[in-house]
Design an enzyme around this catalytic site. Sequence first.
Site, PDB file in Angstrom:
ATOM      1  N   LYS A  27      37.695  18.728  45.397  1.00 38.62           N
ATOM      2  CA  LYS A  27      37.064  17.988  44.296  1.00 38.62           C
ATOM      3  C   LYS A  27      36.953  16.498  44.667  1.00 38.62           C
ATOM      4  O   LYS A  27      36.810  16.180  45.854  1.00 38.62           O
ATOM      5  CB  LYS A  27      37.824  18.221  42.986  1.00 38.62           C
ATOM      6  CG  LYS A  27      37.979  19.725  42.695  1.00 38.62           C
ATOM      7  CD  LYS A  27      38.412  20.045  41.298  1.00 38.62           C
ATOM      8  CE  LYS A  27      38.541  21.563  41.150  1.00 38.62           C
ATOM      9  NZ  LYS A  27      38.913  21.966  39.797  1.00 38.62           N
ATOM     10  N   HIS A  74      29.716  25.399  40.214  1.00 37.80           N
ATOM     11  CA  HIS A  74      31.100  25.233  39.753  1.00 37.80           C
ATOM     12  C   HIS A  74      31.079  24.847  38.278  1.00 37.80           C
ATOM     13  O   HIS A  74      30.195  24.103  37.835  1.00 37.80           O
ATOM     14  CB  HIS A  74      31.795  24.156  40.587  1.00 37.80           C
ATOM     15  CG  HIS A  74      33.268  24.094  40.314  1.00 37.80           C
ATOM     16  ND1 HIS A  74      33.779  23.476  39.199  1.00 37.80           N
ATOM     17  CD2 HIS A  74      34.321  24.601  40.994  1.00 37.80           C
ATOM     18  CE1 HIS A  74      35.094  23.604  39.204  1.00 37.80           C
ATOM     19  NE2 HIS A  74      35.448  24.284  40.292  1.00 37.80           N
ATOM     20  N   SER A 121      43.751  27.857  38.750  1.00 38.12           N
ATOM     21  CA  SER A 121      45.210  27.691  38.800  1.00 38.12           C
ATOM     22  C   SER A 121      45.915  28.696  39.711  1.00 38.12           C
ATOM     23  O   SER A 121      47.011  29.159  39.392  1.00 38.12           O
ATOM     24  CB  SER A 121      45.799  27.714  37.387  1.00 38.12           C
ATOM     25  OG  SER A 121      45.303  26.620  36.641  1.00 38.12           O
ATOM     26  N   ASN A 155      39.035  23.585  47.503  1.00 35.91           N
ATOM     27  CA  ASN A 155      38.069  22.672  46.885  1.00 35.91           C
ATOM     28  C   ASN A 155      38.817  21.391  46.517  1.00 35.91           C
ATOM     29  O   ASN A 155      39.542  21.357  45.525  1.00 35.91           O
ATOM     30  CB  ASN A 155      37.480  23.354  45.638  1.00 35.91           C
ATOM     31  CG  ASN A 155      36.594  22.419  44.819  1.00 35.91           C
ATOM     32  OD1 ASN A 155      36.202  21.352  45.293  1.00 35.91           O
ATOM     33  ND2 ASN A 155      36.279  22.831  43.600  1.00 35.91           N
TER      34      ASN A 155
HETATM   35  P1  PGA Z   1      42.317  24.792  40.158  1.00 32.24           P
HETATM   36  O1  PGA Z   1      40.743  24.649  40.429  1.00 32.24           O
HETATM   37  O2  PGA Z   1      42.869  25.647  41.278  1.00 32.24           O
HETATM   38  O3  PGA Z   1      42.825  23.400  40.195  1.00 32.24           O
HETATM   39  O4  PGA Z   1      42.465  25.456  38.833  1.00 32.24           O
HETATM   40  C1  PGA Z   1      39.989  25.737  40.860  1.00 32.24           C
HETATM   41  C2  PGA Z   1      38.553  25.332  41.000  1.00 32.24           C
HETATM   42  O5  PGA Z   1      38.095  24.516  40.210  1.00 32.24           O
HETATM   43  O6  PGA Z   1      37.841  25.816  41.882  1.00 32.24           O
END
Ligand code: PGA
Length: 257
Positions: A11, A95, A212, A9
Amino acid sequence: MKPNLVIGNWKMNGSQQTNEVLLRAVLAGQKNDAHLEVVICPPFPYLASVAAHLQHSNVVLGAQNVSATTHGAFTGEVSASMLRDIGCRYVLVGHSERRALFGETDEAVAQKFVAAIDHGLIPVLCVGETLDERRAGITNGVVTTQITAVIKHAGIEKLTRGVIAYEPVWAIGTGETASPEQAQAVHRHIRGKIGVYDEQAAINLQILYGGSVKADNAQAIFSQPDIDGGLIGGASLDAASFTSICDAARANPGGTA
Ligand code: PGA
């Protein structure tokens, strides 16, 4: 055996130029493996160019959001049929950033889920508790409520045609991850809840962990019996990290569906 699934993802990150460099490196790291499906979810403006890049690869395209409505006067919205048209196979719904920052309710998420299924996309339903909710000991209840909202609207049959991603809000983008045991416990709870409606569908359901996930913790997380892959944010922007995470998912093929 059901394949594992690793979803990147991105983002709201990237540019034409950086996407190209990242994708080239990600594709170079992929191995042909029927036991793992790898998905990339770029921002909307880049879907078409990423789709072109992914042609002739075994990495597939996903989107980060979808409208609950089909077409018409909804400025700024993107419909499920448009996403299909441009080559998406998956779409994230609910999400935690959409829920927390853009006010998406369980009901709105359920409508998006149905729009995706009805137009041939595989929705990835994101659920998870906040830190306060975990401290209050209501994690399972929160996740159950989020999932039940979709079952009420869509029915169990449609729900189990999607994917569920368990993402504790306190672990997203924070560098803090649920321990493999904490994640496994919630995944087991989710599968158990679905199993009340349809035991075989619950076994077949892909339940991903997100929050994470990094190259150095992916192996321990994916080795849990009810974790069928990951939803990866920050680490999906780094080709070496993302490749290691995919390799960890390959090394831990999923359940017995
Ligand atoms: P992150 O995000 O791996 O940066 O914690 C996960 C997500 O939001 O799907």
